[in-house]
Design a protein around this motif. Structure first.
Motif, PDB file in Angstrom:
ATOM      1  N   GLY A  21      99.580  57.463  71.670  1.00 57.58           N
ATOM      2  CA  GLY A  21      99.105  57.185  72.959  1.00 57.58           C
ATOM      3  C   GLY A  21      97.617  57.097  73.402  1.00 57.58           C
ATOM      4  N   GLU A  69      96.822  49.617  76.564  1.00 55.75           N
ATOM      5  CA  GLU A  69      96.664  50.982  76.412  1.00 55.75           C
ATOM      6  C   GLU A  69      97.972  51.489  75.524  1.00 55.75           C
ATOM      7  N   ASP A  70      98.227  53.046  75.471  1.00 55.49           N
ATOM      8  CA  ASP A  70      99.203  53.630  74.809  1.00 55.49           C
ATOM      9  C   ASP A  70      99.265  53.250  73.417  1.00 55.49           C
TER      10      ASP A  70
END
Length: 285
Positions: free
Chosen positions: A119, A137-138
């Motif tokens: 992440g 993201e992540d």
């Protein structure tokens, strides 16, 4: 089919091959050395330092030179070869990893933590006017990215998912509607999906890190071809040559003992009987 070894083990962590007529051939990177590699006509390689400890991806720049993904962001190479590193995007133990030029002329590249922290990674976009934004993201190990010829979709790998995903492209929003295309683990092959490229029919070719192979996937994500490679850590692939029928394959020595996997770090080639997709997109900044 088995790939042929083209060079000696000249790189520690070879990545990101890309063929462009504007360069007159193939470039790739020795990622953790910070060097850009170029293939000469005689099959030997030229090495050029960028001044950065990492260079993760290199793509053509409109008007000459190149756009680069370096350790903590982006850099621009002018037509004479001088490299200007842009302001860093973070100060954490994270580096850039793999990318592509988008249909609108922006440059996309994803990152990964040095320890592959789940992440911690993201996919970044460098606009032609110099603005940057985070699109996804992540992520964990943001890897292969390639756009279809019409620019409507992109195929993408975040390696620990074990999948190739597909997304739609929107000039304003970027990559949207991410969805699975192929579950590599379910195909009965060893290794983890890494870099990828497309052929002229829109089929996807995926490097298998720790799998000693590149696989070809048909339009439904099914296994259609397997190319054996004489090194375990296969990192990326790209079609090139004047007819775009040669698949260039990069490999890595990262984490290996000196006498382990002796062909690792070499550049390999294969001719799988298909033509690569023409990709002359260049960063317009």
């Amino acid at each position: 089919m088995r790939a042929e070894r083209l060079t000696d083990s000249i790189c520690y962590h070879a990545e990101g091959p890309f063929w462009s007529s504007t360069w007159g051939g193939l470039r790739w990177v020795d990622l953790l050395a910070g060097d850009v590699m170029s293939l000469r006509e005689d099959g030997s390689a030229e090495r050029r330092a960028t001044g950065s400890p990492v260079v993760a991806c290199v793509r053509p720049r409109a008007g000459g030179g190149a756009v680069l993904a370096v350790e903590k962001g982006f850099a621009l190479e002018d037509p004479e070869g001088a490299v200007t590193v842009l302001p860093p995007l973070w100060d954490a133990a994270i580096r850039m990893n793999e990318g592509a030029v988008a249909p609108d002329g922006s440059f996309l590249c994803g990152s990964m933590a040095y320890g592959a922290t789940p992440g911690a990674a993201a996919l970044w976009r460098l606009h032609p006017d110099g603005r940057t934004e985070r699109l996804l993201e992540d992520l964990t190990i943001s890897n292969g990215l390639a756009f279809t010829a019409d620019g409507s979709r992109a195929y993408y790998v975040d390696t620990p998912t074990g999948r190739v995903d597909v997304m739609d492209w929107d000039d304003a929003a970027g990559l949207v509607d991410r969805r699975p295309f192929a579950d590599v683990a379910s195909l009965g092959v060893d290794g983890h999906p890494d870099g990828l490229t497309l052929d002229a029919a829109g089929h996807v070719w995926v490097a298998l890190h720790s799998g000693s192979a590149v696989i070809g996937l048909d339009g439904e994500g099914r296994l259609a071809e397997r190319i054996e490679v004489g090194a375990r850590q296969v990192t990326a692939c790209a079609f090139g040559g004047e007819d775009l029928r040669t698949l260039f394959i990069t490999t890595s020595r990262e984490g290996l003992d000196a006498d382990d996997d002796p062909q690792a770090g070499s550049l390999f080639t294969a001719v799988p009987g298909v033509q690569g997709a023409t990709d002359e997109r260049a960063f317009t900044g």
